[in-house]
Structure formats: structure tokens, C-alpha cells
Design a protein around this motif. Structure first.
Motif, PDB file in Angstrom:
ATOM      1  N   GLU A  93       4.274  -7.457   5.480  1.00  0.00           N
ATOM      2  CA  GLU A  93       4.316  -6.378   6.465  1.00  0.00           C
ATOM      3  C   GLU A  93       3.941  -5.063   5.778  1.00  0.00           C
ATOM      4  O   GLU A  93       4.367  -4.788   4.661  1.00  0.00           O
ATOM      5  CB  GLU A  93       5.735  -6.295   7.038  1.00  0.00           C
ATOM      6  N   THR A  94       3.106  -4.249   6.449  1.00  0.00           N
ATOM      7  CA  THR A  94       2.727  -2.935   5.936  1.00  0.00           C
ATOM      8  C   THR A  94       2.813  -1.915   7.065  1.00  0.00           C
ATOM      9  O   THR A  94       2.918  -2.279   8.237  1.00  0.00           O
ATOM     10  CB  THR A  94       1.298  -2.921   5.362  1.00  0.00           C
ATOM     11  N   GLN A  95       2.747  -0.634   6.684  1.00  0.00           N
ATOM     12  CA  GLN A  95       2.694   0.443   7.664  1.00  0.00           C
ATOM     13  C   GLN A  95       1.869   1.581   7.075  1.00  0.00           C
ATOM     14  O   GLN A  95       1.796   1.730   5.857  1.00  0.00           O
ATOM     15  CB  GLN A  95       4.096   0.913   8.055  1.00  0.00           C
ATOM     16  N   PRO A  96       1.228   2.407   7.929  1.00  0.00           N
ATOM     17  CA  PRO A  96       0.430   3.522   7.429  1.00  0.00           C
ATOM     18  C   PRO A  96       1.280   4.477   6.580  1.00  0.00           C
ATOM     19  O   PRO A  96       2.448   4.704   6.869  1.00  0.00           O
ATOM     20  CB  PRO A  96      -0.058   4.219   8.698  1.00  0.00           C
ATOM     21  N   ASP A  97       0.653   5.027   5.528  1.00  0.00           N
ATOM     22  CA  ASP A  97       1.387   5.948   4.660  1.00  0.00           C
ATOM     23  C   ASP A  97       1.078   7.417   4.940  1.00  0.00           C
ATOM     24  O   ASP A  97       1.505   8.291   4.204  1.00  0.00           O
ATOM     25  CB  ASP A  97       1.137   5.625   3.192  1.00  0.00           C
ATOM     26  N   ASN A  98       0.320   7.689   5.980  1.00  0.00           N
ATOM     27  CA  ASN A  98      -0.068   9.053   6.378  1.00  0.00           C
ATOM     28  C   ASN A  98      -0.955   9.744   5.354  1.00  0.00           C
ATOM     29  O   ASN A  98      -1.131  10.952   5.403  1.00  0.00           O
ATOM     30  CB  ASN A  98       1.164   9.912   6.689  1.00  0.00           C
ATOM     31  N   LEU A  99      -1.494   8.990   4.406  1.00  0.00           N
ATOM     32  CA  LEU A  99      -2.434   9.522   3.423  1.00  0.00           C
ATOM     33  C   LEU A  99      -3.732   8.719   3.433  1.00  0.00           C
ATOM     34  O   LEU A  99      -4.504   8.771   2.492  1.00  0.00           O
ATOM     35  CB  LEU A  99      -1.822   9.489   2.021  1.00  0.00           C
ATOM     36  N   GLY A 100      -3.942   7.952   4.490  1.00  0.00           N
ATOM     37  CA  GLY A 100      -5.129   7.131   4.613  1.00  0.00           C
ATOM     38  C   GLY A 100      -4.973   5.725   4.079  1.00  0.00           C
ATOM     39  O   GLY A 100      -5.916   4.945   4.089  1.00  0.00           O
ATOM     40  N   GLY A 101      -3.798   5.375   3.612  1.00  0.00           N
ATOM     41  CA  GLY A 101      -3.547   4.036   3.085  1.00  0.00           C
ATOM     42  C   GLY A 101      -2.372   3.387   3.784  1.00  0.00           C
ATOM     43  O   GLY A 101      -2.006   3.773   4.892  1.00  0.00           O
ATOM     44  N   HIS A 102      -1.783   2.418   3.126  1.00  0.00           N
ATOM     45  CA  HIS A 102      -0.638   1.702   3.690  1.00  0.00           C
ATOM     46  C   HIS A 102       0.452   1.518   2.646  1.00  0.00           C
ATOM     47  O   HIS A 102       0.175   1.448   1.452  1.00  0.00           O
ATOM     48  CB  HIS A 102      -1.066   0.333   4.218  1.00  0.00           C
ATOM     49  N   ASN A 103       1.673   1.435   3.108  1.00  0.00           N
ATOM     50  CA  ASN A 103       2.823   1.087   2.280  1.00  0.00           C
ATOM     51  C   ASN A 103       3.226  -0.342   2.591  1.00  0.00           C
ATOM     52  O   ASN A 103       3.085  -0.798   3.726  1.00  0.00           O
ATOM     53  CB  ASN A 103       4.018   1.990   2.595  1.00  0.00           C
ATOM     54  N   SER A 104       3.747  -1.021   1.610  1.00  0.00           N
ATOM     55  CA  SER A 104       4.365  -2.319   1.849  1.00  0.00           C
ATOM     56  C   SER A 104       5.724  -2.070   2.489  1.00  0.00           C
ATOM     57  O   SER A 104       6.324  -1.015   2.297  1.00  0.00           O
ATOM     58  CB  SER A 104       4.529  -3.068   0.530  1.00  0.00           C
ATOM     59  N   VAL A 105       6.200  -3.039   3.251  1.00  0.00           N
ATOM     60  CA  VAL A 105       7.469  -2.880   3.960  1.00  0.00           C
ATOM     61  C   VAL A 105       8.430  -3.981   3.528  1.00  0.00           C
ATOM     62  O   VAL A 105       8.055  -5.150   3.470  1.00  0.00           O
ATOM     63  CB  VAL A 105       7.258  -2.926   5.491  1.00  0.00           C
ATOM     64  N   LEU A 106       9.647  -3.580   3.233  1.00  0.00           N
ATOM     65  CA  LEU A 106      10.727  -4.503   2.906  1.00  0.00           C
ATOM     66  C   LEU A 106      11.758  -4.384   4.015  1.00  0.00           C
ATOM     67  O   LEU A 106      12.283  -3.304   4.256  1.00  0.00           O
ATOM     68  CB  LEU A 106      11.340  -4.130   1.557  1.00  0.00           C
ATOM     69  N   ARG A 107      12.014  -5.476   4.699  1.00  0.00           N
ATOM     70  CA  ARG A 107      12.961  -5.486   5.816  1.00  0.00           C
ATOM     71  C   ARG A 107      14.226  -6.215   5.356  1.00  0.00           C
ATOM     72  O   ARG A 107      14.198  -7.395   5.050  1.00  0.00           O
ATOM     73  CB  ARG A 107      12.334  -6.196   7.007  1.00  0.00           C
ATOM     74  N   VAL A 108      15.337  -5.463   5.297  1.00  0.00           N
ATOM     75  CA  VAL A 108      16.623  -6.038   4.910  1.00  0.00           C
ATOM     76  C   VAL A 108      17.467  -6.132   6.170  1.00  0.00           C
ATOM     77  O   VAL A 108      17.681  -5.143   6.855  1.00  0.00           O
ATOM     78  CB  VAL A 108      17.335  -5.162   3.852  1.00  0.00           C
ATOM     79  N   THR A 109      17.924  -7.335   6.475  1.00  0.00           N
ATOM     80  CA  THR A 109      18.721  -7.570   7.678  1.00  0.00           C
ATOM     81  C   THR A 109      20.128  -8.019   7.275  1.00  0.00           C
ATOM     82  O   THR A 109      20.347  -8.396   6.125  1.00  0.00           O
ATOM     83  CB  THR A 109      18.080  -8.662   8.562  1.00  0.00           C
ATOM     84  N   PRO A 110      21.060  -8.016   8.218  1.00  0.00           N
ATOM     85  CA  PRO A 110      22.396  -8.531   7.882  1.00  0.00           C
ATOM     86  C   PRO A 110      22.352  -9.973   7.396  1.00  0.00           C
ATOM     87  O   PRO A 110      23.241 -10.413   6.675  1.00  0.00           O
ATOM     88  CB  PRO A 110      23.161  -8.411   9.201  1.00  0.00           C
ATOM     89  N   GLU A 111      21.306 -10.704   7.749  1.00  0.00           N
ATOM     90  CA  GLU A 111      21.171 -12.097   7.321  1.00  0.00           C
ATOM     91  C   GLU A 111      20.569 -12.237   5.933  1.00  0.00           C
ATOM     92  O   GLU A 111      20.533 -13.332   5.377  1.00  0.00           O
ATOM     93  CB  GLU A 111      20.314 -12.891   8.325  1.00  0.00           C
ATOM     94  N   THR A 112      20.057 -11.124   5.349  1.00  0.00           N
ATOM     95  CA  THR A 112      19.500 -11.191   4.019  1.00  0.00           C
ATOM     96  C   THR A 112      20.599 -11.619   3.052  1.00  0.00           C
ATOM     97  O   THR A 112      21.702 -11.074   3.102  1.00  0.00           O
ATOM     98  CB  THR A 112      18.950  -9.807   3.600  1.00  0.00           C
ATOM     99  N   PRO A 113      20.322 -12.597   2.179  1.00  0.00           N
ATOM    100  CA  PRO A 113      21.369 -13.027   1.242  1.00  0.00           C
ATOM    101  C   PRO A 113      21.893 -11.851   0.431  1.00  0.00           C
ATOM    102  O   PRO A 113      21.151 -10.942   0.090  1.00  0.00           O
ATOM    103  CB  PRO A 113      20.635 -14.017   0.335  1.00  0.00           C
ATOM    104  N   THR A 114      23.168 -11.858   0.123  1.00  0.00           N
ATOM    105  CA  THR A 114      23.765 -10.758  -0.631  1.00  0.00           C
ATOM    106  C   THR A 114      23.726 -10.992  -2.120  1.00  0.00           C
ATOM    107  O   THR A 114      24.159 -10.153  -2.890  1.00  0.00           O
ATOM    108  CB  THR A 114      25.234 -10.542  -0.188  1.00  0.00           C
ATOM    109  N   THR A 115      23.183 -12.114  -2.537  1.00  0.00           N
ATOM    110  CA  THR A 115      23.031 -12.380  -3.967  1.00  0.00           C
ATOM    111  C   THR A 115      21.630 -12.892  -4.229  1.00  0.00           C
ATOM    112  O   THR A 115      20.924 -13.327  -3.315  1.00  0.00           O
ATOM    113  CB  THR A 115      24.049 -13.417  -4.458  1.00  0.00           C
ATOM    114  N   LEU A 116      21.238 -12.861  -5.482  1.00  0.00           N
ATOM    115  CA  LEU A 116      19.916 -13.335  -5.865  1.00  0.00           C
ATOM    116  C   LEU A 116      19.958 -14.827  -6.159  1.00  0.00           C
ATOM    117  O   LEU A 116      20.975 -15.344  -6.598  1.00  0.00           O
ATOM    118  CB  LEU A 116      19.448 -12.600  -7.119  1.00  0.00           C
ATOM    119  N   PRO A 117      18.822 -15.487  -5.952  1.00  0.00           N
ATOM    120  CA  PRO A 117      18.767 -16.923  -6.300  1.00  0.00           C
ATOM    121  C   PRO A 117      18.842 -17.121  -7.802  1.00  0.00           C
ATOM    122  O   PRO A 117      18.586 -16.245  -8.568  1.00  0.00           O
ATOM    123  CB  PRO A 117      17.402 -17.363  -5.751  1.00  0.00           C
TER     124      PRO A 117
END
Length: 117
Positions: A93-117
Motif C-alpha cells: 500500500e502507498t499514498q502520495p507524499d505531496n512532493l510528486g512521489g509516494h510513501n509506503s504505508v504500514l497499517r497496524v490494526t488491533p489484530e496485528t500480532p503484539t510480538t514478533l515471529p
């Protein structure tokens, strides 16, 4: 969150500081070209400051960083060798960065694991 940390400090004997740590730990990795010597993770979680979050080189040549985040939507990029800002090539997922490019998007939800694998 501040109240919870305050009461935790009081319950642990007072005269101490307990900082709040968001519940979700997310590991971000990047595998650069061989000419890259350092990578920083920048984004909406650290005020886009390339000097805040230097990623650590792993044994396999990739770079990694662990973020503690609350649920939400976070924009980010990588900074290579302190000068070149790039998107995460593995981001879905990406979104415009208002500078002519894009940013990557990280979506953290309540379902996101709370620990690392």
C-alpha cells in the motif's frame, strides 16, 4: 496511557518513571543493493527524521528495525546512505507524499500480532 503508566509507577514503589510502550511491535526489513552502507527508517512515527531510527544490519546483509506502535496508519520511507529517500519495494500500500512521489504505508490494526515471529 499516561495515567496507566503513572499508576504502574506508583504500584511499583513510587519515585520512578514508567514509560508507555505501544502494544504492537512491528519489524520492518529492507534488503538493499551492495553499495548501500547504512539505512534509516523515516516516517510519520518519527517526524521524518533520518537521524532518529538507523536500521541495524543483519547477518544476511538486510537491515531491520523494530517499531512499537499503536493501531493506526503510518507512512514511511527508507533513507539510503543518508541521502537517497526511497519507498519500500515490498509495501502493498502507498499514498502520495505531496512532493510528486509516494510513501509506503504500514497499517497496524488491533489484530496485528503484539510480538514478533
Amino acid at each position: 496511557r499516561a495515567d496507566k503508566s503513572l499508576y504502574q509507577a506508583k504500584n511499583n514503589g513510587r519515585n520512578q518513571v514508567v514509560s508507555y510502550e505501544p502494544p504492537h511491535k512491528v519489524r520492518v526489513t529492507y534488503r538493499p543493493e551492495p553499495w548501500v552502507t547504512d539505512v534509516a527508517l523515516v516516517g510519520s512515527f518519527n517526524n521524518w527524521d533520518k537521524d532518529n531510527d538507523a536500521m541495524e544490519r543483519e547477518a544476511d546483509g538486510s537491515f531491520a528495525f523494530v517499531l512499537a506502535l499503536n493501531p493506526g496508519l503510518y507512512s514511511y520511507k527508507f533513507v539510503l546512505n543518508g541521502t537517497q529517500w526511497i519507498n519500500d519495494p515490498l509495501a502493498t500500500e502507498t499514498q502520495p507524499d505531496n512532493l510528486g512521489g509516494h510513501n509506503s504505508v504500514l497499517r497496524v490494526t488491533p489484530e496485528t500480532p503484539t510480538t514478533l515471529p
